[in-house]
Design a protein around this motif. Structure first.
Motif, PDB file in Angstrom:
ATOM      1  N   PRO A  24     -52.792 114.062  77.105  1.00 43.59           N
ATOM      2  CA  PRO A  24     -52.954 115.112  78.111  1.00 43.59           C
ATOM      3  C   PRO A  24     -51.862 116.172  77.954  1.00 43.59           C
ATOM      4  N   ASP A  28     -54.143 120.385  81.399  1.00 44.67           N
ATOM      5  CA  ASP A  28     -55.186 119.461  81.854  1.00 44.67           C
ATOM      6  C   ASP A  28     -54.978 118.985  83.289  1.00 44.67           C
ATOM      7  N   GLU A  31     -57.658 119.628  86.026  1.00 42.35           N
ATOM      8  CA  GLU A  31     -58.909 118.894  85.790  1.00 42.35           C
ATOM      9  C   GLU A  31     -58.747 117.403  86.069  1.00 42.35           C
ATOM     10  N   LEU A  32     -57.599 116.835  85.732  1.00 43.64           N
ATOM     11  CA  LEU A  32     -57.365 115.429  86.044  1.00 43.64           C
ATOM     12  C   LEU A  32     -57.369 115.219  87.557  1.00 43.64           C
ATOM     13  N   TYR A  50     -50.191 115.493  89.181  1.00 46.38           N
ATOM     14  CA  TYR A  50     -50.959 115.418  87.931  1.00 46.38           C
ATOM     15  C   TYR A  50     -50.365 116.339  86.867  1.00 46.38           C
ATOM     16  N   CYS A  54     -48.898 114.863  83.342  1.00 46.07           N
ATOM     17  CA  CYS A  54     -49.300 115.381  82.024  1.00 46.07           C
ATOM     18  C   CYS A  54     -48.104 115.854  81.214  1.00 46.07           C
ATOM     19  N   SER A  61     -50.244 108.113  78.442  1.00 41.19           N
ATOM     20  CA  SER A  61     -51.491 108.462  79.119  1.00 41.19           C
ATOM     21  C   SER A  61     -52.457 109.025  78.078  1.00 41.19           C
ATOM     22  N   VAL A  63     -56.400 111.332  77.629  1.00 42.64           N
ATOM     23  CA  VAL A  63     -57.504 112.092  78.207  1.00 42.64           C
ATOM     24  C   VAL A  63     -58.672 112.009  77.229  1.00 42.64           C
ATOM     25  N   PRO A  71     -61.357 118.029  79.689  1.00 49.46           N
ATOM     26  CA  PRO A  71     -61.243 116.622  80.068  1.00 49.46           C
ATOM     27  C   PRO A  71     -62.492 116.113  80.782  1.00 49.46           C
ATOM     28  N   PHE A  74     -59.758 110.181  82.101  1.00 49.00           N
ATOM     29  CA  PHE A  74     -58.338 110.027  81.780  1.00 49.00           C
ATOM     30  C   PHE A  74     -57.840 108.662  82.213  1.00 49.00           C
ATOM     31  N   THR A  76     -53.835 107.390  83.272  1.00 47.22           N
ATOM     32  CA  THR A  76     -52.403 107.658  83.377  1.00 47.22           C
ATOM     33  C   THR A  76     -51.673 106.325  83.410  1.00 47.22           C
TER      34      THR A  76
END
Length: 180
Positions: A24, A28, A31-32, A50, A54, A61, A63, A71, A74, A76
């Motif tokens: 990631p 991103d 979007e996560l 988030y 990233c 992590s 994606v 993405p 994902f 994390t």
């Protein structure tokens, strides 16, 4: 390697057709956050968290990206400070239109293979609230696929969460040791 030895090797799943696994990036983060929010099962963290995840935990992590590079899922995670060869998976989420294709399992396999190669991973942990059958299946099948023991115990009972913040207990799933 003999056929019997090959049977003992972990089975890493491939990414579904047209999707790829990636680290990631800060770009991103929004979007996560959206994927987590739209999952309707995760505790959604602040959008800021988030972005930080990233940036600061991109190495632990992953994606999943669609054909357009956006993405679509994902995971994390982070290495536990007191157990630096144990990966704690924080969140797993897949966009609605990509569910049911094995993306979460492929992402989990890809993440653990990468972290193991880079850091010598020996254990995996996550917490799951009772009734989250998708996560229960994901991690139970992971342990079975990789032939590692799986232990479960309540890590945080409901009573330790703040008053007024209704929360189910968090059950710790501990897997390992790994040999990949």
């Amino acid at each position: 390697m003999t056929a019997a030895q090959a049977d003992l090797q972990p089975q890493f799943l491939e990414m579904p057709e047209g999707l790829r696994i990636d680290h990631p990036s800060v770009a991103d983060g929004a979007e996560l956050w959206r994927i987590a929010r739209d999952s309707e099962t995760l505790d959604v963290n602040s959008s800021y968290s988030y972005l930080l995840w990233c940036r600061d935990f991109a190495g632990t992590s992953v994606v999943g990206r669609g054909p357009d590079g956006e993405p679509v899922g994902f995971i994390t995670g982070y290495l536990r400070p007191d157990r630096p060869r144990t990966l704690l998976v924080w969140q797993v989420a897949v966009d609605q239109q990509h569910r049911g294709k094995g993306l979460a399992a492929a992402l989990l396999d890809g993440l653990t293979a990468r972290v193991s190669a880079e850091r010598g991973l020996i254990g995996l942990e996550t917490t799951i609230t009772p009734g989250n059958t998708a996560s229960e299946r994901l991690f139970t099948s992971f342990a079975k696929r990789h032939s590692v023991p799986l232990e479960r115990e309540v890590l945080f009972p409901a009573g330790v969460f703040p008053k007024g913040a209704e929360h189910d207990p968090e059950v710790l799933y501990r897997m390992g040791p790994f040999d990949f």
